[in-house]
Scaffold this motif. Structure first.
Motif, PDB file in Angstrom:
ATOM      1  N   LEU A 206       8.019 -18.143  -4.401  1.00  0.00           N
ATOM      2  CA  LEU A 206       7.177 -17.153  -5.059  1.00  0.00           C
ATOM      3  C   LEU A 206       7.853 -16.539  -6.285  1.00  0.00           C
ATOM      4  N   ASP A 207       9.154 -16.712  -6.408  1.00  0.00           N
ATOM      5  CA  ASP A 207       9.880 -16.082  -7.507  1.00  0.00           C
ATOM      6  C   ASP A 207      11.152 -16.890  -7.775  1.00  0.00           C
ATOM      7  N   ARG A 208      11.277 -17.437  -8.978  1.00  0.00           N
ATOM      8  CA  ARG A 208      12.498 -18.185  -9.300  1.00  0.00           C
ATOM      9  C   ARG A 208      13.333 -17.455 -10.351  1.00  0.00           C
ATOM     10  N   SER A 209      13.120 -16.146 -10.484  1.00  0.00           N
ATOM     11  CA  SER A 209      13.886 -15.389 -11.473  1.00  0.00           C
ATOM     12  C   SER A 209      15.384 -15.442 -11.174  1.00  0.00           C
ATOM     13  N   ALA A 210      15.736 -15.551  -9.888  1.00  0.00           N
ATOM     14  CA  ALA A 210      17.161 -15.622  -9.544  1.00  0.00           C
ATOM     15  C   ALA A 210      17.785 -16.895 -10.129  1.00  0.00           C
TER      16      ALA A 210
ATOM     17  N   HIS B 283      20.974 -19.558 -14.559  1.00  0.00           N
ATOM     18  CA  HIS B 283      21.006 -20.426 -15.731  1.00  0.00           C
ATOM     19  C   HIS B 283      21.493 -19.654 -16.959  1.00  0.00           C
ATOM     20  N   ALA B 284      20.998 -18.429 -17.138  1.00  0.00           N
ATOM     21  CA  ALA B 284      21.422 -17.615 -18.270  1.00  0.00           C
ATOM     22  C   ALA B 284      22.913 -17.275 -18.165  1.00  0.00           C
ATOM     23  N   ARG B 285      23.369 -16.981 -16.961  1.00  0.00           N
ATOM     24  CA  ARG B 285      24.785 -16.665 -16.769  1.00  0.00           C
ATOM     25  C   ARG B 285      25.652 -17.880 -17.103  1.00  0.00           C
TER      26      ARG B 285
ATOM     27  N   ARG C 207      34.280 -20.166 -21.256  1.00  0.00           N
ATOM     28  CA  ARG C 207      34.798 -20.019 -19.885  1.00  0.00           C
ATOM     29  C   ARG C 207      34.191 -21.157 -19.055  1.00  0.00           C
ATOM     30  N   TYR C 208      34.640 -22.368 -19.380  1.00  0.00           N
ATOM     31  CA  TYR C 208      33.977 -23.563 -18.894  1.00  0.00           C
ATOM     32  C   TYR C 208      34.145 -23.779 -17.386  1.00  0.00           C
ATOM     33  N   GLU C 209      35.317 -23.411 -16.835  1.00  0.00           N
ATOM     34  CA  GLU C 209      35.488 -23.592 -15.400  1.00  0.00           C
ATOM     35  C   GLU C 209      34.527 -22.709 -14.616  1.00  0.00           C
ATOM     36  N   GLU C 210      34.387 -21.449 -15.074  1.00  0.00           N
ATOM     37  CA  GLU C 210      33.455 -20.543 -14.400  1.00  0.00           C
ATOM     38  C   GLU C 210      32.015 -21.022 -14.560  1.00  0.00           C
ATOM     39  N   ALA C 211      31.681 -21.523 -15.766  1.00  0.00           N
ATOM     40  CA  ALA C 211      30.329 -22.046 -15.989  1.00  0.00           C
ATOM     41  C   ALA C 211      30.066 -23.243 -15.083  1.00  0.00           C
TER      42      ALA C 211
ATOM     43  N   THR D 207      16.852 -26.652 -16.566  1.00  0.00           N
ATOM     44  CA  THR D 207      17.939 -27.594 -16.324  1.00  0.00           C
ATOM     45  C   THR D 207      19.254 -26.845 -16.246  1.00  0.00           C
ATOM     46  N   LEU D 208      19.959 -27.078 -15.165  1.00  0.00           N
ATOM     47  CA  LEU D 208      21.203 -26.353 -14.945  1.00  0.00           C
ATOM     48  C   LEU D 208      22.364 -27.172 -15.484  1.00  0.00           C
ATOM     49  N   ARG D 209      22.508 -27.124 -16.807  1.00  0.00           N
ATOM     50  CA  ARG D 209      23.560 -27.924 -17.428  1.00  0.00           C
ATOM     51  C   ARG D 209      24.087 -27.190 -18.655  1.00  0.00           C
ATOM     52  N   PRO D 210      25.403 -26.940 -18.721  1.00  0.00           N
ATOM     53  CA  PRO D 210      25.952 -26.305 -19.932  1.00  0.00           C
ATOM     54  C   PRO D 210      25.978 -27.305 -21.069  1.00  0.00           C
ATOM     55  N   ASP D 211      26.427 -26.829 -22.252  1.00  0.00           N
ATOM     56  CA  ASP D 211      26.474 -27.755 -23.378  1.00  0.00           C
ATOM     57  C   ASP D 211      27.465 -28.869 -23.081  1.00  0.00           C
TER      58      ASP D 211
END
Length: 597
Positions: free
Chosen positions: A434-438, A443-445, A454-458, A582-586
């Motif tokens: 019902l809610d995918r804001s989390a 993704h924004a974080r 901070r690639y390891e944390e990402a 999509t959960l992927r950094p640059d």
């Protein structure tokens, strides 16, 4: 002898060896042909021999090509030519072959000869005695001439003779030795056409031996390839297990002593797939170990690929075969549960109960469930202690999470049920689609951390979020099917008619094929009347192994599948995890993170 151009000599000009299938008293008699594969009597073999200026194709050249095309034991055509190597013939080669520089004057060059030979051999299986030598020179010649190598099937009579002729019978496996043993009509003398003719008779003698019974029998081209390949002795010894199986789609089970199921597989052609376990292409050591214990192969013919996939999964779950790696114990997967209590928390469980809690999963591994919980805790500060908060004590010591502001400390009474409820509702809405804001927050974080290098944390956030999305998506796919009392769907078959299935509470309850041109509805009605009665389980857990429902879901959403009838509802949440970003950094950050980790 001087040859100005390549000469093709027809069957009428030379005596032919007896047919493999016509003369029962001949040493070249071929045994009964296998009903599958390419019968050897139908295979065109081109037996080739080369003379060269040396032994290495990188610095030596072809001086003579001799080849004989045979099929079914009869000579069809011959090919012979000298070749001008454009270099002097070494004295040793002149002495060995009798080919001199004078004989090669005016002979065609290899670029003039090779296209004719490749056309002569097109579509045939190449045969040579010590094939790596002859094939190596032919490949090098095509490369020099700028021609593509056709990559034909190759049979080496040296390898075959080592399989079929014992040391007690011959001291070695040289062509001259085998020619005497098999009594060839032509004696090899290091001239290409003569040696090719002798190799033809050796080949027929070897095929006659292979035409018998036992583990070294070969009646088809595929079996001949198996005989000539480097297969494990266990594979050769257990080849008989592949005989007599149906060439139909379905499931097969390798069984050992007392019927113990060792391995379960599925294929669109049971016979062909099982036979592949006894070829050189099967190199897995655990499969060789499995074959050592195997005593029988049990085939289970299925009408459709879907039915075969489901049967395979159920049989693996039922028998727990020791040599299957995938789909083992599908009922013991991990689920993540939002507990039903005044202060709900996240918990990992192995079963779904009708207890008012919200569930997501199942997860392929427990660690994936741990990562998913960590992802939720990143954005929703639920309590992480494992005790039930039946009593609130202000005297209780605060945990580290409370001290750093990651928990409201309901255990100390600093957060009431009403104050905690929005957090629980967010978690429940996330699980229920019902809610995918989390997920969007995660993704924004991840993007922010990547931008800050901070690639390891990402990377950690990405891995946890990906595990969460995977579990949420699976639960949101399974739940509608698990809740639906019945779904009847059909897909048109290429040969006409329909493939129809009945799915009840996420389980395959029945399937049928309707004949081409017939009204499908009577067949569908009969299928529904005889389909399995399925009792529901607490959602989102289907009334079968979740992996089976995943298989059915993939089939239902394939192009060409039509809904015939639906009892209940079948839908996916609009705000479900399937629509998450999509959960992927640059790419740069991803590469750096992988390098550092």
């Amino acid at each position: 002898m001087h040859v100005d151009d390549a000469r093709r000599v027809t069957t009428e000009q030379f005596a032919s060896p007896p047919s493999l299938g016509e003369n029962a008293g001949s040493p070249y008699v071929q045994g009964t042909l296998d009903e599958l594969g390419t019968p050897l009597s139908e295979v065109a073999f081109v037996v080739v021999d080369l003379e060269t200026t040396g032994g290495n194709p990188s610095d030596a050249h072809i001086t003579e090509i001799g080849a004989v095309k045979v099929r079914g034991g009869e000579v069809i055509e011959e090919f012979h030519t000298l070749v001008d190597p454009q270099v002097p013939v070494p004295p040793f080669i002149r002495l060995l072959t009798g080919i001199t520089d004078e004989m090669l004057l005016g002979a065609p060059r290899i670029d003039q000869v090779l296209p004719s030979f490749l056309e002569f051999a097109r579509g045939a299986v190449l045969v040579a005695h010590n094939a790596p030598f002859d094939i190596g020179f032919l490949r090098a010649a095509t490369r020099r001439c700028g021609l593509p190598w056709p990559s034909p099937a190759v049979v080496d009579t040296v390898v075959l003779s080592r399989r079929l002729v014992t040391r007690e019978e011959v001291p070695n496996h040289k062509l001259a030795t085998l020619a005497r043993f098999f009594g060839t009509e032509v004696e090899p003398d290091h001239r290409a056409l003569h040696d090719a003719r002798a190799t033809v008779d050796v080949l027929h003698g070897l095929l006659a031996r292979a035409g018998g019974s036992g583990p070294l029998a070969a009646r088809t081209l595929e079996e001949l390839d198996l005989l000539a390949s480097r297969v494990h002795p266990t594979q050769r010894r257990k080849r008989h297990l592949g005989e007599g199986l149906p060439s139909r789609p379905g499931v097969y089970m390798f069984t050992g002593l007392r019927g113990k199921v060792l391995y379960v597989g599925t294929s669109t052609d049971i016979r062909r797939r099982v036979r592949s376990y006894f070829t050189a292409s099967e190199q897995r050591s655990r499969m060789t170990e499995m074959l050592q214990a195997a005593e029988h192969v049990v085939p289970i013919v299925c009408e459709t690929r879907l039915e075969a996939q489901v049967r395979e999964l159920r049989l693996i779950a039922e028998h727990d075969p020791p040599y299957n790696r995938r789909s083992k114990r599908p009922s013991s997967k991990a689920w993540v549960k939002v507990t039903a209590e005044p202060f709900p928390r996240l918990s990992i469980v192995t079963s779904v109960k009708d207890d008012g809690a919200a569930y997501c999963g199942p997860f392929p591994r427990r660690q994936s469930a741990v990562d998913a919980i960590a992802a939720v805790h990143e954005v929703i500060p639920l309590r992480q202690c494992t005790t039930r908060l039946a009593r609130i004590s202000a005297a209780a010591s605060a945990c580290l999470l409370a001290e750093i502001g990651r928990c409201g400390a309901p255990c100390r009474g600093q957060q009431s049920v009403a104050e905690y409820a929005p957090l629980a509702e967010r978690a429940t809405a996330l699980v229920g689609g019902l809610d995918r804001s989390a997920v969007e927050t995660l993704h924004a974080r991840m993007k922010t951390l990547s931008a800050e290098e901070r690639y390891e944390e990402a990377g950690t956030v990405r891995e946890r979020a990906a595990a969460l999305v995977d579990g949420l998506s699976r639960a949101q796919r399974l739940a509608p099917l698990a809740a639906a009392p019945e779904i009847v769907a059909a897909r048109r078959r290429d040969v006409g008619g329909w493939e129809v299935v009945t799915i009840r509470h996420g389980r395959l309850a029945g399937t049928t094929l309707t004949p081409p041109g017939a009204d499908p509805m009577p067949f569908i009605s009969a299928m529904r009347a005889t389909a399995e009665v399925v009792e529901p389980r607490p959602a989102p857990n289907p009334a079968t192994h979740p992996e089976e429902t995943e298989i059915l879901h993939r089939w239902l959403i394939e192009d060409g599948v039509r809904l015939v009838d639906l009892v209940g509802t079948w839908s996916c949440p609009v705000a479900g995890a399937e629509g998450a970003p999509t959960l992927r950094p640059d790419d740069r950050g991803d590469r750096l993170a992988r390098r550092r980790l």
